[in-house]
Design a protein around this motif. Structure first.
Motif: not given
Length: 440
Positions: A66-73, A256-259, A263-267, A331-336
């Motif tokens: 879950s680290v490189v959520a925005c992609g490598h490099c 956290g951060f859209g995955r 944005m945060f899973a507690m939502e 990205l959150p909407e995209r992840a959904a």
């Protein structure tokens, strides 16, 4: 770009996977392991892809847990990292710099409820350690409550509140931790398991509530096997904790951060925790972490303190670029949306191979597929087989769970529908072969 800058990778000589493995064995601690029998030497990354020393491309469905959520490099992020690196690389918090305060301001805009004070550190373990300390300082109490099979870090205190046996390395952990059943039990519905967990929590609170500083939870247990409680569970947890003045710490290191589609899973649970910890995706590979809370609770952490590397200019500038990219690319909407596609594909495989697949669970792009064997070890062996075969076919996926038999799908949030469909097709081929082996 000068030729010397553009040809670094081409000119570099890679020693190869066998030599890397040999050096790891010689110079690393023996606790450092890797997934594969024949592990590639990864040498380059580009968005959802990584490449080995032989030039083979792999589609990354694990993203460094879950680290490189925005992609490598990702060039939109790395360009700003490099710019800051060339301007001012490091100072500590005893000096005034702008990137860290800009990042704290941005987080205050994104964090739920009245959480607006941030303390920057380097890792998820350190963020959770700070959150636990803050809870003790605010309440004047020592004890904690944690869920069975949770994972919160490898420092002494965070290991003490970790419920996964394989991660509880220290034999001398803090004993002021009460573990309760998580809201998931084989053989029970999610509603029944949640009710049972709440009853366990209520018993602990009645017995020792006045000694408990906080309860720490992962909204979705990652290493515990991708366990997501029913929607009402954490609301009931928070109500019970409030009765006894016990704080709720949400460990959003992985979520956290859209995955998970927000944005945060507690939502997902309509709950605002008292303290929230974050790391991983915030830096997209650059070490940065934090714990955040309200103005009122933050007042309790008032003795002079500092973090040498926490929120340094490079990590803060990188995190600001990450937050911009998450916002601009939705990205959150995209992840959904893509999470629904991935989950549907995994569910279709479960229907096709019920002898191999026990469950598909999770939400957004944080999904798990639990595999079945004739015994615990067989399920873990099957998981390792699938990982190896998928790697050989160009896909990297993870594993977790109490028995290490849950396939973990946590790709960069910039993964495409075509990537998902291609992975499902190849996973079907691997499971078909495994199913044939089982029938033999």
């Amino acid at each position: 770009m000068p030729e010397s800058e553009g040809t670094v990778l081409e000119q570099q000589e890679f020693i190869g996977r066998e030599a890397v493995a040999a050096k790891r064995k010689q110079y690393f601690y023996p606790c450092t392991v890797h997934f594969y029998k024949n592990s590639p030497q990864l040498v380059r990354g580009s968005m959802q892809f990584v490449y080995d020393e032989l030039g083979k491309e792999y589609t990354d469905f694990f993203a460094g847990v879950s680290v490189v959520a925005c992609g490598h490099c990702n060039p939109a992020i790395t360009s700003r990292t490099i710019a800051q690196l060339q301007q001012l690389q490091h100072t500590t918090t005893v000096y005034l710099t702008q990137p860290s305060v800009d990042l704290a301001e941005r987080l205050a805009e994104l964090l739920p409820g009245d959480l607006r004070r941030t303390f920057f550190v380097n890792s998820g373990s350190e963020a959770n350690e700070g959150a636990l300390l803050l809870a003790r300082m605010h309440t004047g109490r020592k004890g904690f409550i944690a869920l069975e099979s949770g994972l919160h870090g490898r420092t002494n205190l965070t290991m003490s509140v970790t419920g996964l046996p394989m991660w509880r390395t220290d034999k001398y952990l803090d004993e002021d931790v009460a573990f309760i059943e998580r809201a998931y039990q084989p053989g029970l519905t999610l509603e029944e398991a949640a009710t049972q967990s709440l009853q366990s929590l209520e018993r602990v609170l009645k017995e020792k509530g006045n000694t408990i500083a906080a309860m720490i939870v992962e909204p979705i247990q990652g290493n515990g096997g991708m366990i997501m409680p029913v929607s009402w569970y954490f609301r009931e947890v928070k109500a019970l904790l409030n009765q006894y003045g016990v704080l709720l710490i949400a460990d959003e290191i992985q979520t956290g951060f859209g995955r998970t589609g927000v944005m945060f899973a507690m939502e997902h649970f309509d709950v605002v925790p008292d303290i929230i910890s974050m790391a991983k995706a915030l830096g997209n590979g650059v070490p940065v972490a934090a714990f955040a809370t309200s103005d009122e609770i933050a007042l309790s952490l008032n003795r002079p303190s500092a973090s040498t590397f926490g929120g340094n200019p490079v990590s803060a500038a990188t995190a600001l670029a990450v937050l911009d990219y998450i916002r601009d690319e939705h990205l959150p909407e995209r992840a959904a949306q893509l999470g629904d596609r991935l989950k549907a594909g995994l569910k279709s495989l479960q229907e096709r191979y019920p002898v191999l697949i026990a469950d598909v669970r999770g939400t957004g792009l944080m999904l798990g597929m639990e595999l079945i064997g004739t015994g615990t070890s067989d399920a873990a062996l099957l998981t390792d087989y699938v990982l190896e075969e998928m790697k050989d076919r160009g896909y990297l996926i993870g594993k977790n769970g109490i028995n290490r038999n849950v396939l973990a799908f946590q790709p960069p949030l910039i993964i495409t529908a075509a990537d998902i469909d291609g992975m499902i097709t190849v996973l079907n081929e691997v499971l078909l072969q495994a199913s044939a082996d089982v029938r033999k």
